[in-house]
Write an enzyme that holds these catalytic residues in place. Structure first.
Site, mmCIF file in Angstrom:
data_model
loop_
_atom_site.group_PDB
_atom_site.id
_atom_site.type_symbol
_atom_site.label_atom_id
_atom_site.label_comp_id
_atom_site.label_asym_id
_atom_site.label_seq_id
_atom_site.Cartn_x
_atom_site.Cartn_y
_atom_site.Cartn_z
ATOM 1 N N LYS A 79 145.407 104.818 74.152
ATOM 2 C CA LYS A 79 146.713 105.703 74.365
ATOM 3 C C LYS A 79 147.886 104.908 73.584
ATOM 4 O O LYS A 79 147.830 103.540 73.792
ATOM 5 C CB LYS A 79 147.008 105.769 75.831
ATOM 6 N N SER A 154 150.383 112.027 81.582
ATOM 7 C CA SER A 154 150.885 111.674 80.337
ATOM 8 C C SER A 154 149.796 111.562 79.313
ATOM 9 O O SER A 154 150.081 111.562 78.061
ATOM 10 C CB SER A 154 151.922 110.729 80.062
ATOM 11 N N SER A 178 148.928 110.021 85.760
ATOM 12 C CA SER A 178 148.660 110.217 84.216
ATOM 13 C C SER A 178 147.424 109.991 83.650
ATOM 14 O O SER A 178 147.115 110.339 82.657
ATOM 15 C CB SER A 178 149.825 109.417 83.361
#
Lengths: 504, 98
Positions: A79, A154, A178
């Site tokens: 990420k 997310s 997330s």
């Protein structure tokens, strides 16, 4: 070997049996990314040159018959709010568009030590703020199961990359769901570890009392392998904790797992669940019963207050953590000479002349650099912390946070006949449509309602797909959530590892 | 129940947060914030008189920093690399004085 079939475990066995080289697999992943990612949008940066070097290094070690780590050569997606030295780290924000990380996050250091390969950095909601990945400043991510739908957020890029076989596994971060919610939307496994189990050094802080880094994988077994490597105390993160997991993470004992008592909190099942989600829960429970696990109905009475509590505490921390992004350090947008227009500003009803060109830079850089959701949360956080509102909102939320945590303490209290693990849905619905919730932030926030309490209480939780889903099939994936006691990742990972062995 | 954020209040909050808000963004932002803050009203019905605020993630205890920790820090040179603009040994910023 087809990339679809690869898990960390199978990849490692394949390497040892010389079925393929790391380089071959890494190159096939890049080919797959180039073919597919235009329509998915999972990656923000590719790391091809370095990945190939890292792959060749592991191949050389194998050729020399050196012993290699189980994570050696494993192609991972990271990420983009986690730092890898010399690679961009944008957190999907315009304000960091040109930032290059100058050091490795602790989790990256640990994975490099094992010889893992980083394919690239994945897309996310700006600074990890969002539930659909639509808040990325650069591009949206499409759900591999239905391109018209969101992958969740997310960590949407990480989950979509694993689901569409553009990485064997990935790292994400979880502040209010997330990791788990995108895992549920994309039919993969997502583990949010206990607060403090994994060092957050090198993760861009969003809400420091809630953030954790964790793995997104195809199987619970792979999640255990990755978690086992990245966990541990770190002097660079004062909130990281020392805990001895012994051997339970990787080799769960079925006899022990069978004795775990699972709680079903009624508050999580009355929240207007979609039909496919409630059906998924029934199916998961039915399957778990075949393992011999026992269930008990429980209550976590403050569940409904957790959302409000979270959306006060989190923005408060966001507003302070994001103060460091002022357009002077890290990255800068069109930094021309700025002339001040000495208008009046009012603070606490008193009027001051704004004199400094510096503050003018701050206002402009932040105004242009942050997207809508980031601005909304920074202003909201500023509001709940401001004089006159602090007690009514922030202080009250901190007290409610304790009540939420004490609900879990009571449910897990073994001296009072408590349970060992709690099973819930991950979100009230499956993946929703792109643009379905963008105009109403509150509707978007409500999609986190079942994952947030875990972060408030600092507990570990995993999202596991109810069954194997087929890309291109008609069905949208559904996951279920297992919540464990503090530092008892072994329980939820253990159940997960036996769950995925159950034959259809 | 929506909470009312006036234009003046929004301006004040934006000043505190050092964020320029475009006039085209203002109305929607104030409305969204009002709706979100209105949702928080439910917390007021909870009696928290004898509840201690919880600020951290989980349990924290005091420990000593390990020896030689400072030597593990990032070098000045390496940190400076993360700065957007440099000239010789200086970090370059936009002009901030007039």
């Amino acid at each position: 070997m087809h990339l679809h079939d690869l898990t960390i475990k199978k990849f490692h066995e394949g390497l040892l049996n010389k079925e393929f080289s790391v380089l071959e697999i890494v190159q096939s992943f890049f080919k797959c990314i180039k073919d597919k990612d235009e329509e998915i949008g999972a990656y923000l940066t590719l790391n091809e040159e370095e990945a190939i070097k890292a792959a060749e290094k592991v191949d050389l070690a194998i050729a020399k018959n050196e012993e290699i780590d189980i994570l050696a050569g494993v192609p991972l997606a990271i990420k983009d709010n986690i730092l890898i030295e010399n690679l961009p780290a944008t957190a999907a924000s315009k304000i960091l568009k040109n930032y290059i990380a100058s050091y490795d996050a602790t989790v990256i250091k640990k994975l490099k030590k094992a010889g893992s390969v980083f394919l690239g950095k994945t897309n996310l909601d700006e600074f990890a703020m969002g539930s659909s990945n639509e808040n990325s400043a650069f591009k949206i991510v499409h759900n591999p199961y239905d391109l018209k739908r969101v992958p969740g957020g997310s960590s949407g890029g990480s989950a979509a990359a694993v689901a569409s076989h553009m990485a064997i596994a990935a790292l994400g971060s979880d502040t209010g769901g997330s990791i788990r919610q995108p895992a549920h939307f994309c039919g993969v496994v997502g583990l949010k570890p206990t607060y403090g189990a994994v060092s957050r050094f090198g993760l861009m802080a969003m809400a420091s009392s809630l953030d954790q880094i964790g793995p997104i994988t195809k199987t619970a077994e792979d999640a255990a392998l990755l978690f086992n490597q990245i966990k541990g105390i770190d002097p660079f993160d004062a909130t990281s904790a020392k805990f001895d997991y012994a051997g339970d993470l990787l080799n769960p004992d079925l006899a022990k797992i069978k004795k775990l008592k699972i709680g079903l909190p009624k508050e999580y099942f009355e929240k207007g669940l979609d039909k496919n989600v409630s059906q998924g829960m029934e199916e998961a429970i039915k399957r778990l019963k075949t393992l011999g696990l026992k269930f008990k109905n429980i209550s976590l009475p403050h569940t409904s207050y957790a959302l409000s509590c979270y959306y006060i505490i989190m923005p408060a921390e966001v507003s302070t953590n994001l103060a460091r992004f002022e357009g002077i350090r890290y990255s800068r947008i069109n930094a021309d000479r700025i002339r001040t227009n000495a208008d009046n500003i009012s603070v606490n009803q008193r009027s001051y002349q704004r004199k400094s060109a510096l503050s003018e830079i701050y206002f402009r850089q932040r105004g242009q650099g942050f997207g809508q959701e980031a601005k909304r949360r920074i202003i909201l956080g500023t509001f709940v912390l401001s004089a006159g509102y602090y007690d009514a909102y922030y202080s009250q939320a901190q007290k409610v946070r304790r009540l939420v945590k004490e609900d879990f303490d009571r449910a897990f209290d073994s001296s009072a006949g408590g349970v060992d693990v709690i099973l819930t849905p991950v979100a009230p619905t499956s993946a929703f449509k792109i643009n379905e919730k963008t105009s109403d932030p509150l509707a978007m926030y409500l999609s986190d309602i079942l994952t947030i309490p875990v972060n408030l209480a600092g507990l570990p939780a995993i999202s596991l797909p109810v069954k194997k889903y087929c890309l291109g099939g008609k069905e949208l994936p559904v996951g279920f959530q297992l919540i464990g006691k503090h530092f008892q990742e072994a329980d939820i990972l253990g159940i997960g590892q036996y769950y995925e062995r159950i034959e259809d | 129940m929506a909470f009312k954020i006036t234009e003046k209040e929004l301006k004040h909050l934006a000043e505190l947060a050092r964020i320029e808000i475009k006039s085209s963004e203002k109305e929607k932002l104030a409305k969204d914030l009002g709706k979100i803050i209105g949702y928080f009203e439910e917390l007021k019905s909870l009696n928290t008189k004898n509840v201690l605020p919880m600020s951290g993630g989980t349990f924290l205890e005091n420990i000593f920093q390990e020896k030689d920790f400072s030597q593990k820090r990032l070098s000045g040179e390496k940190s400076a690399e993360a700065f957007p603009e440099r000239q010789d040994n200086f970090l370059k910023t936009p002009p901030v004085f007039e």
